[in-house]
Design an enzyme around this catalytic site. Structure first.
Site, short mmCIF file in Angstrom:
data_model
loop_
_atom_site.label_atom_id
_atom_site.label_comp_id
_atom_site.label_asym_id
_atom_site.label_seq_id
_atom_site.Cartn_x
_atom_site.Cartn_y
_atom_site.Cartn_z
N ASP A 154 13.41 -18.96 23.07
CA ASP A 154 14.40 -19.38 24.02
C ASP A 154 15.32 -18.31 24.40
O ASP A 154 15.78 -17.89 25.52
CB ASP A 154 15.20 -20.54 23.47
CG ASP A 154 14.23 -21.64 23.42
OD1 ASP A 154 13.35 -21.76 24.03
OD2 ASP A 154 14.54 -22.33 22.54
N HIS A 181 14.79 -27.16 20.66
CA HIS A 181 13.66 -26.46 21.44
C HIS A 181 12.99 -27.38 22.48
O HIS A 181 11.75 -27.66 21.98
CB HIS A 181 12.85 -25.51 20.54
CG HIS A 181 11.68 -24.79 21.16
ND1 HIS A 181 12.09 -23.94 22.11
CD2 HIS A 181 10.33 -25.06 21.24
CE1 HIS A 181 10.93 -23.23 22.41
NE2 HIS A 181 9.85 -24.22 22.03
P1 NAD Z 1 -3.71 -22.88 18.93
O1 NAD Z 1 -4.44 -24.00 19.02
O2 NAD Z 1 -4.12 -21.68 19.59
O3 NAD Z 1 -3.61 -22.52 17.40
C1 NAD Z 1 -3.13 -23.34 16.33
C2 NAD Z 1 -3.97 -23.01 15.00
O4 NAD Z 1 -3.54 -24.10 14.13
C3 NAD Z 1 -5.39 -23.14 15.19
O5 NAD Z 1 -6.21 -21.88 14.66
C4 NAD Z 1 -5.88 -24.18 14.45
O6 NAD Z 1 -7.06 -24.15 13.52
C5 NAD Z 1 -4.66 -24.31 13.25
N1 NAD Z 1 -4.40 -25.58 12.54
C6 NAD Z 1 -4.76 -26.60 13.00
N2 NAD Z 1 -4.44 -27.49 11.80
C7 NAD Z 1 -4.04 -26.61 10.66
C8 NAD Z 1 -3.65 -26.87 9.38
N3 NAD Z 1 -3.59 -28.23 8.94
N4 NAD Z 1 -3.29 -25.99 8.84
C9 NAD Z 1 -3.57 -24.64 8.99
N5 NAD Z 1 -3.78 -24.56 10.32
C10 NAD Z 1 -3.96 -25.38 11.26
O7 NAD Z 1 -2.10 -23.19 19.27
P2 NAD Z 1 -0.91 -22.07 19.68
O8 NAD Z 1 -1.03 -21.86 20.80
O9 NAD Z 1 -1.20 -20.98 18.52
O10 NAD Z 1 0.16 -23.06 19.26
C11 NAD Z 1 0.52 -23.48 18.05
C12 NAD Z 1 1.90 -24.34 17.87
O11 NAD Z 1 2.99 -23.40 18.17
C13 NAD Z 1 1.78 -25.51 18.86
O12 NAD Z 1 2.32 -26.67 18.14
C14 NAD Z 1 2.82 -25.01 20.08
O13 NAD Z 1 3.21 -26.01 20.82
C15 NAD Z 1 3.76 -24.22 19.16
N6 NAD Z 1 4.62 -23.28 20.05
C16 NAD Z 1 5.75 -23.27 19.62
C17 NAD Z 1 6.54 -22.40 20.12
C18 NAD Z 1 8.24 -22.25 19.63
O14 NAD Z 1 9.01 -21.47 20.43
N7 NAD Z 1 8.67 -22.66 18.61
C19 NAD Z 1 6.19 -21.41 21.37
C20 NAD Z 1 4.85 -21.57 21.53
C21 NAD Z 1 4.19 -22.36 20.85
C1 LMR Z 2 7.35 -22.78 24.58
O1 LMR Z 2 8.53 -22.90 24.71
O2 LMR Z 2 6.58 -22.12 25.19
C2 LMR Z 2 6.66 -23.67 23.49
O3 LMR Z 2 7.47 -24.62 22.81
C3 LMR Z 2 5.26 -24.14 23.94
C4 LMR Z 2 5.36 -25.44 24.86
O4 LMR Z 2 4.74 -26.41 24.74
O5 LMR Z 2 6.05 -24.94 26.00
#
Ligand code: NAD
Ligand code: LMR
Length: 339
Positions: A154, A181
């Site tokens: 953010d 967030h």
């Molecule tokens: P993705 O699906 O590409 O990757 C997620 C990974 O987690 C996969 O490799 C999957 O196999 C693994 N996984 C699933 N269950 C698991 C477990 N029990 N133990 C270990 N690994 C496990 O998704 P992504 O794009 O990498 O996003 C991951 C998360 O991050 C999502 O929840 C997304 O919303 C979040 N996110 C948060 C922010 C933030 O600002 N905090 C920003 C972007 C994404």
């Molecule tokens: C973001 O802010 O990009 C993450 O929280 C992923 C989402 O779901 O928007």
């Protein structure tokens, strides 16, 4: 010797995040964990001739002890495990599936490396961080100073979007963002931390800018058309937040200050004042909130409460709206574990 464990290392965020960590000289030991595909990611990174030692672990490894092996001796655990959004979904729609994943991973941390700094990326962060806190409490290993929701993206967006609209240099900005967030829980403190640039904007530009920061995640989700949410900017944001700890200089006069979503626990300097201020402003008892924090390798040393007090009228109104949604998100996470 610093060991970092990445849980969800084979995912869209996990892979570039692991690459950035493999390139960092301050990481001695990098443990990658996932439920699938992690041997490929690990083998690939292993070929890079930087000094960080790589190990990779599937959940099913060694009779199901893969998670414990990854976490053994970890100083920092960063967690991008879980499902991302598709267009039309809110972060809260991910709660059920990601809540269960987070509860399992939290149990592993509580029983294997309870002293580690824990950085939660998995959404919905507003609720998954309370899930971690409740699981840690159950295991008698709750260290509120050492639990963080990673909301640095953010701030990254607040800087980039402000630079665009005010024609300033993106890397010169350091906007602090408070609240939570998701959507209207995200409150950039532009009037306090980018006053000069903010002062040049019209009222209309201010509102559009704030809205863009609050809904920046949607912009990426829509552009990816069902192929997930932010991964590269998140890997950068997660790495930069984590790197703050790797670079802490014990002899420096001042500690680094970064925004992160933390428990407003009375043991943290500035938490009581922050809670009291939020109660007076919003009428809500808020137990988790993103705030600029002074950080050391022991965790949060102090919350920079003054920045919040200096918010302008418009930002105070945004905090009131934030509080309403955030309290529900927090309660949802707590009830998920407490029942
Ligand atoms: P993705 O699906 O590409 O990757 C997620 C990974 O987690 C996969 O490799 C999957 O196999 C693994 N996984 C699933 N269950 C698991 C477990 N029990 N133990 C270990 N690994 C496990 O998704 P992504 O794009 O990498 O996003 C991951 C998360 O991050 C999502 O929840 C997304 O919303 C979040 N996110 C948060 C922010 C933030 O600002 N905090 C920003 C972007 C994404
Ligand atoms: C973001 O802010 O990009 C993450 O929280 C992923 C989402 O779901 O928007």
């Amino acid at each position: 010797m610093t060991k970092v464990a990445v849980l969800g290392a084979a995912g869209g965020i996990g892979q570039p995040l692991s690459l950035l960590l493999k390139l960092d000289d301050n990481v001695d030991d990098l443990a990658l964990f996932d439920v699938v595909n992690v041997p490929g990611v690990g083998a690939d990174l292993f070929h890079i001739n930087t000094d960080a030692k790589i190990s990779y672990h599937l959940k099913s490894d060694d009779n199901g002890t893969g998670l414990q092996n990854a976490l053994q001796g970890a100083d920092i655990v960063i967690i991008p495990a879980g499902v991302p959004r598709k267009p039309g979904m809110t972060r809260d729609d991910l709660f059920k599936i990601n809540g269960g994943i987070c509860a399992d991973l939290a149990t592993g941390i509580a029983t294997t490396c309870p002293e580690a700094l824990v950085m939660v990326i998995s959404n919905p962060v507003n609720s998954t961080v309370p899930i971690f806190a409740e699981v840690f409490k159950k295991h008698g290993s709750y260290h509120p100073k050492r639990l963080f929701g990673v909301t640095w993206l953010d701030s990254v967006r607040a800087n980039s979007f402000m630079a665009q609209v005010s024609n300033s240099i993106p890397s010169s900005l350091d906007v602090k963002v408070v609240g939570g967030h998701s959507g209207d829980t995200i409150v950039p403190l532009y009037s306090v931390t980018a006053a000069q640039e903010y002062g040049r904007l019209s009222e209309e530009q201010e509102s559009a800018l704030i809205h863009r920061v609050q809904f920046g995640g949607d912009e990426v989700v829509q552009a990816k058309q069902g192929a997930g949410s932010a991964t590269l900017s998140m890997a950068y944001a997660g790495y930069r937040f984590l790197r703050t700890f790797l670079e802490i200089d014990d002899d420096a006069e001042e500690l680094p200050v970064e925004s992160c979503y933390i428990p407003l626990d009375d043991s943290i300097k500035g938490a009581k004042e922050t809670k009291a201020y939020l109660k007076e402003l919003t009428g809500e008892d808020i137990e988790f909130f993103a705030m600029p924090c002074e950080l050391s390798f022991d965790g949060v040393e102090a919350i920079q409460f003054d920045l919040l007090k200096n918010a302008n009228e418009k930002e105070r109104e945004l905090i009131k709206v934030c509080a309403n949604t955030l309290t529900g998100n927090i309660n949802k996470g707590v009830s998920f574990i407490k029942g």
